[in-house]
Scaffold this active site. Structure first.
Site, mmCIF file in Angstrom:
data_model
loop_
_atom_site.group_PDB
_atom_site.id
_atom_site.type_symbol
_atom_site.label_atom_id
_atom_site.label_comp_id
_atom_site.label_asym_id
_atom_site.label_seq_id
_atom_site.Cartn_x
_atom_site.Cartn_y
_atom_site.Cartn_z
ATOM 1 N N ASP A 1 0.841 -1.204 0.000
ATOM 2 C CA ASP A 1 0.000 0.000 0.000
ATOM 3 C C ASP A 1 0.873 1.250 0.000
ATOM 4 O OD1 ASP A 1 -2.202 -1.644 0.223
ATOM 5 O OD2 ASP A 1 -2.284 -1.483 2.409
HETATM 6 N N1 URA Z 1 -1.174 -5.895 3.952
HETATM 7 C C1 URA Z 1 -1.683 -4.641 3.950
HETATM 8 O O1 URA Z 1 -2.726 -4.389 4.537
HETATM 9 N N2 URA Z 1 -1.007 -3.702 3.277
HETATM 10 C C2 URA Z 1 0.169 -3.919 2.637
HETATM 11 O O2 URA Z 1 0.748 -3.003 2.054
HETATM 12 C C3 URA Z 1 0.688 -5.225 2.651
HETATM 13 C C4 URA Z 1 -0.010 -6.196 3.320
#
Ligand code: URA
Length: 241
Positions: free
Chosen positions: A104
């Site tokens: 993310d």
């Molecule tokens: N899980 C999440 O919620 N975000 C990420 O970036 C990676 C794994």
């Protein structure tokens, strides 16, 4: 493997496809010592020699980098508005690199960047069970039952079934979580399901590949031969495959 001449030069970062076509049409490219004016000419990188403006351009087949992704950049190869992880790798000129999996925008840490489609496919395959370890900080105390809930393999609110995951507390509000899949916002949604909000998330490892803690956020380095070998071995690909 045969490649179009314009793709060969674009992969090696010699310009965009249209800039390269222009150079070829102007007679600035030679194959095996002979000038050519055909961007569509097929070349064999293992046999043919390609020169641009008199300088040989070799074709490196596969490349592997680890990036310490900082928060604030998106996991994509290009974007009109936001900075991408590939923008952080400007020194790496080839154009066929891509990130393996997705973090993310606010997540930090280990991201593998390569042009090895087969390895990427294997690492992301749910069947291969490649462990991903995250360091996570929460906005409140982690409930006692969280470790058991995660270990049992939980079902998220939208019906998504998850494989068992391992939670190791580091404090009452921080932990290491090992998951085997990479479902959308998986870590955040797992903690949300037990009543916590993730306020910091960093990926520490993917299979045998651990984030090099000497890499500052935003920095990248090529993988060592040993790291590449271990990664391939972890998904049963032989080195050189
Ligand atoms: N899980 C999440 O919620 N975000 C990420 O970036 C990676 C794994």
């Amino acid at each position: 493997m045969l490649l179009r001449l314009d793709k060969y030069l674009a992969d090696m970062g010699m310009g965009t496809r249209s800039q390269i076509k222009e150079k070829i049409r102007k007679g600035k490219v030679a194959v095996n010592g002979e000038p050519t004016w055909a961007p569509e000419l097929k070349v064999d990188p293992s046999r043919d020699t390609v020169e641009l403006e008199g300088r040989p351009v070799g074709y490196a087949e596969l490349e592997y980098y680890m990036l310490n992704k900082p928060a604030g950049v998106i996991t994509a190869t290009e974007d009109k508005r936001q900075k991408t992880v590939l923008d952080l790798m400007e020194g790496r000129k080839r154009r066929d690199l891509f990130p393996v999996g997705r973090l993310d925008v606010d997540t930090e840490g280990l991201l593998l960047i390569t042009n090895d489609g087969e390895l990427a496919h294997q690492l992301l395959s749910p069947k291969k069970h490649v462990d991903k370890v995250y360091y996570v900080k929460l906005d409140r105390e982690i409930p006692r039952e969280a470790a058991d809930t995660f270990a049992a393999g939980m079902t998220l609110g939208d019906g998504t079934k998850l494989q068992p995951a391992l939670l190791c507390l580091e404090s009452t509000v921080s932990a290491r979580l090992t998951i085997r899949e990479g479902k959308f916002h998986q870590v955040k949604r797992m903690f949300q399901a037990v009543g916590c909000r993730v306020i910091y998330l960093k990926r520490l490892s993917m299979g045998p590949l651990a984030l090099d803690e000497t890499l500052a956020p935003g920095a990248c380095r090529p993988l060592t031969e040993e790291e590449i070998r271990q990664l391939k071995e972890s998904v049963s690909l032989k080195a050189g495959q």
